[in-house]
Scaffold this active site. Structure first.
Site, PDB file in Angstrom:
ATOM      1  N   ARG A  87      -6.554  -7.094   5.043  1.00  0.00           N
ATOM      2  CA  ARG A  87      -5.191  -6.649   5.368  1.00  0.00           C
ATOM      3  C   ARG A  87      -5.042  -6.546   6.884  1.00  0.00           C
ATOM      4  NH1 ARG A  87      -2.673  -0.548   4.883  1.00  0.00           N
ATOM      5  NH2 ARG A  87      -0.782  -1.165   5.938  1.00  0.00           N
ATOM      6  N   HIS A 131       3.301  -2.016  11.426  1.00  0.00           N
ATOM      7  CA  HIS A 131       2.374  -0.880  11.461  1.00  0.00           C
ATOM      8  C   HIS A 131       2.669  -0.103  12.752  1.00  0.00           C
ATOM      9  CE1 HIS A 131      -1.549   0.568   9.507  1.00  0.00           C
ATOM     10  NE2 HIS A 131      -1.297   1.442  10.466  1.00  0.00           N
ATOM     11  N   GLU A 177       3.292   3.056   5.754  1.00  0.00           N
ATOM     12  CA  GLU A 177       3.556   4.491   5.881  1.00  0.00           C
ATOM     13  C   GLU A 177       4.813   4.783   6.690  1.00  0.00           C
ATOM     14  OE1 GLU A 177       0.131   6.484   7.490  1.00  0.00           O
ATOM     15  OE2 GLU A 177      -1.145   5.986   5.805  1.00  0.00           O
ATOM     16  N   ASN A 311      -2.688   4.879   0.153  1.00  0.00           N
ATOM     17  CA  ASN A 311      -3.571   5.193   1.281  1.00  0.00           C
ATOM     18  C   ASN A 311      -4.159   6.566   0.983  1.00  0.00           C
ATOM     19  OD1 ASN A 311      -2.560   2.839   2.374  1.00  0.00           O
ATOM     20  ND2 ASN A 311      -1.635   3.788   4.183  1.00  0.00           N
ATOM     21  N   TYR A 313      -6.784   9.464   1.767  1.00  0.00           N
ATOM     22  CA  TYR A 313      -7.691  10.030   2.761  1.00  0.00           C
ATOM     23  C   TYR A 313      -8.123  11.458   2.473  1.00  0.00           C
ATOM     24  CZ  TYR A 313      -6.731   6.194   6.028  1.00  0.00           C
ATOM     25  OH  TYR A 313      -6.643   4.966   6.623  1.00  0.00           O
ATOM     26  N   GLU A 363      -5.505   1.642   1.865  1.00  0.00           N
ATOM     27  CA  GLU A 363      -6.332   2.228   2.925  1.00  0.00           C
ATOM     28  C   GLU A 363      -7.170   3.345   2.324  1.00  0.00           C
ATOM     29  OE1 GLU A 363      -4.483   3.784   6.503  1.00  0.00           O
ATOM     30  OE2 GLU A 363      -3.173   2.039   6.658  1.00  0.00           O
TER      31      GLU A 363
HETATM   32  C1  GBH Z   1      -3.316   5.931   8.514  1.00  0.00           C
HETATM   33  O1  GBH Z   1      -2.457   7.002   8.704  1.00  0.00           O
HETATM   34  C2  GBH Z   1      -2.785   4.815   9.379  1.00  0.00           C
HETATM   35  O2  GBH Z   1      -2.053   3.882   8.580  1.00  0.00           O
HETATM   36  C3  GBH Z   1      -3.826   4.117  10.189  1.00  0.00           C
HETATM   37  O3  GBH Z   1      -3.220   3.376  11.207  1.00  0.00           O
HETATM   38  C4  GBH Z   1      -4.824   5.102  10.718  1.00  0.00           C
HETATM   39  O4  GBH Z   1      -5.774   4.456  11.544  1.00  0.00           O
HETATM   40  C5  GBH Z   1      -5.498   5.769   9.564  1.00  0.00           C
HETATM   41  O5  GBH Z   1      -4.583   6.393   8.733  1.00  0.00           O
HETATM   42  C6  GBH Z   1      -6.496   6.815   9.975  1.00  0.00           C
HETATM   43  O6  GBH Z   1      -5.865   7.895  10.585  1.00  0.00           O
HETATM   44  O7  GBH Z   1      -0.322  15.882  12.412  1.00  0.00           O
HETATM   45  O8  GBH Z   1      -2.274  16.120  13.759  1.00  0.00           O
HETATM   46  O9  GBH Z   1      -2.431  16.125  11.374  1.00  0.00           O
HETATM   47  C7  GBH Z   1      -2.889   8.239   8.246  1.00  0.00           C
HETATM   48  C8  GBH Z   1      -1.767   9.238   8.421  1.00  0.00           C
HETATM   49  C9  GBH Z   1      -0.533  10.210  10.140  1.00  0.00           C
HETATM   50  C10 GBH Z   1      -2.685  11.067   9.589  1.00  0.00           C
HETATM   51  C11 GBH Z   1      -0.574  10.928  11.460  1.00  0.00           C
HETATM   52  C12 GBH Z   1      -2.721  11.798  10.912  1.00  0.00           C
HETATM   53  C13 GBH Z   1      -1.300  12.817  12.624  1.00  0.00           C
HETATM   54  C14 GBH Z   1      -2.200  13.952  12.658  1.00  0.00           C
HETATM   55  N1  GBH Z   1      -1.854   9.891   9.694  1.00  0.00           N
HETATM   56  N2  GBH Z   1      -1.378  12.125  11.337  1.00  0.00           N
HETATM   57  S1  GBH Z   1      -1.720  15.594  12.530  1.00  0.00           S
END
Ligand code: GBH
Length: 477
Positions: A87, A131, A177, A311, A313, A363
């Site tokens: 991707r 993105h 996202e 996605n 996490y 993801e």
């Molecule tokens: C994904 O977003 C993204 O699609 C990708 O680009 C990124 O590399 C990957 O995750 C890993 O992070 O408000 O301080 O908690 C994940 C969603 C949105 C999580 C922004 C962290 C900001 C942090 N992210 N968020 S906070």
């Protein structure tokens, strides 16, 4: 299905695609080369915004992993690791640098060559159109995602991508996202372009993103009807598993379901059902701000995804009393992440129950730990990555349980990310399956041990659904 081979009976394995993901701004670099325009992230970091105190001087994506120049070698890892899918995202300002109709042919050619290279390495390309790297010119002219004018500009962009890559691309992810893009870029303003529009702007922006997604799919199905019969669309969204604090308490189970429903109902329901979910509308925060879809909006939105793009996490807990339980199975350097492998199996089952659709894990990944480090440059870029190995092993056990025991239609698993990259604010977080040496600037690549393990796991447990085979010799020495 059973096949007879010289007297032995070999059970055919389940077909499931697997591989890696990445996004343009986080890995490419070459921010001003070959006619590329400035994105909101280029400007944001050049202006000195968004940095963590104590981080190395002015991190940004100007060079990143230099993937723009090294992509041919980088993509050879796909064939070496026998990955079957990859991707990637297209940088909108490489294609349309000025946010007007003027196309940068060098950008169009770059991604055409790029797609050929993915295919040559035996992987199925998944194309993300957006993105988060909005052309700065769209921001300057009309406030970017704050204006409906972005819809026509983006549709023109999508049309160019369908026209040029539609002969080779089957899997389209128009917007990655979009809720996070709107929240962090235009709502709370902690990411580029740093607009602090608050909840009204955040919700309007995401509403507009849903409508844009619908228009993109409508364009595909009308103008490219023949090809679009085989195309698959999805909208990757980050959704956490929410565990009832006490699974034996009906009130806690209801609360967890309500909370899952309000996020799913915001992220996925519009593209499946044509409207926000009941829980979203009932929620005291979301219910206040979610706009209404008109009858005609609803009719074009409904059925505009072919799979749920998950996605995954993190996880949290919910209860009627407000009590929380700690779910984490291991530490992580991301303050927002709780590692909870069982949640993967649970969220897959939960999403299938709500949507009865194919699911693609678009993801999932782990940034390492930063225990016992003294400076930000000391981060774990390690190749002997035991924590990441544990992370994959436990998540893949749960994936396989979902697929084999629960019979969930999971069609692919895309690990985030192919290589260490610029994690939007810093190089501190190392999500890569391939290490990149940022510390001494060589940007040398080394496959992490956990990645070799993952490759073996997938090739032992699953078959390639795409039927592509590598046309190149393995990765560089
Ligand atoms: C994904 O977003 C993204 O699609 C990708 O680009 C990124 O590399 C990957 O995750 C890993 O992070 O408000 O301080 O908690 C994940 C969603 C949105 C999580 C922004 C962290 C900001 C942090 N992210 N968020 S906070």
């Amino acid at each position: 299905a059973l096949t007879l081979l010289a007297g032995t009976v070999v059970a055919a394995k389940t077909q499931l695609g697997w591989g890696f993901g990445g996004s343009a701004y986080q890995i490419e670099g070459a921010w001003n080369e070959d006619g590329k325009g400035v994105s909101v992230y280029d400007k944001w970091f050049h202006d000195g915004n968004g940095l963590i105190p104590g981080d190395r001087n002015n991190p940004n994506g100007d060079v990143a992993a230099d993937h723009y120049h090294r992509y041919k070698d980088d993509l050879k890892h796909l064939s070496q690791l026998k990955a079957t899918a990859y991707r990637f995202s297209i940088s909108w300002p490489r294609i349309l640098p000025n946010c007007n109709g003027t196309v940068n042919e060098a950008g169009v050619k770059f991604y055409s060559d790029y797609i050929d290279e993915i295919i040559k390495n035996g992987a199925e390309p998944y194309l993300t159109m957006f993105h988060w790297d909005t052309p700065q010119a769209c921001q300057d002219r009309y406030g970017g995602w704050q204006s409906d004018l972005i819809v026509e500009d983006f549709l023109n962009y999508a049309d160019i991508l369908f026209q040029n890559y539609g002969d080779r691309i089957k899997y389209w992810l128009p917007l990655n996202e979009p809720e996070a893009n709107c929240q962090f870029g235009w709502g709370v303003g902690m990411f580029a372009p740093g607009i602090k529009g608050g909840d009204p702007v955040h919700f309007e922006c995401f509403h507009r993103s849903h409508l844009l997604h619908a228009r993109i799919v409508q364009l595909a199905r009308s103008k490219y009807a023949d090809k679009a019969k085989n195309w698959k669309f999805g909208m990757p969204s980050i959704i956490s598993w929410i565990e009832p604090a006490d699974p034996t308490s009906k009130a806690d189970v209801d609360q967890a379901n309500f909370e899952l429903g309000k996020y799913a109902g915001w992220f996925f329901d519009p593209t499946v059902f044509g409207d926000y979910g009941a829980e979203t509308k009932a929620d005291t925060w979301m219910g206040k701000y979610v706009p209404k879809f008109s009858v005609s909006d609803a009719s074009i939105l409904k059925g505009t995804v072919d799979f749920i793009g998950l996605n995954y996490y993190s996880a949290s807990s919910a209860s009627a009393s407000g009590k929380q339980v700690n779910l984490a199975t291991q530490p992580t350097s991301e303050p927002w992440q709780t590692v909870y492998p069982a949640g993967l199996r649970k969220i897959i089952n939960w999403l299938y129950k709500r949507y009865s659709m194919d699911i693609i894990v678009t993801e999932i990944g782990y940034p390492g730990v930063n225990e016992n480090v003294t400076t930000l440059d000391d981060i774990v870029g390690g190749v002997n990555d035991g924590w990441r190995h544990k992370f994959w092993e436990e998540h893949l056990t749960n994936l396989t349980a979902a697929v084999e025991e629960d019979k969930m239609p999971v069609k692919a698993f895309l690990a985030w990310a192919l290589m260490d990259n610029f994690e939007w604010i810093s190089y501190w977080y190392r999500f890569g399956c391939i290490a990149v040496d940022f510390n001494n600037g060589t940007l040398a690549r080394t496959v992490k041990n956990s990645t070799v393990w993952m490759s073996n796991y997938f090739n032992t447990h699953y078959d390639n659904p795409y039927g592509r085979t590598p046309q190149v010799d393995g990765a560089p020495a």
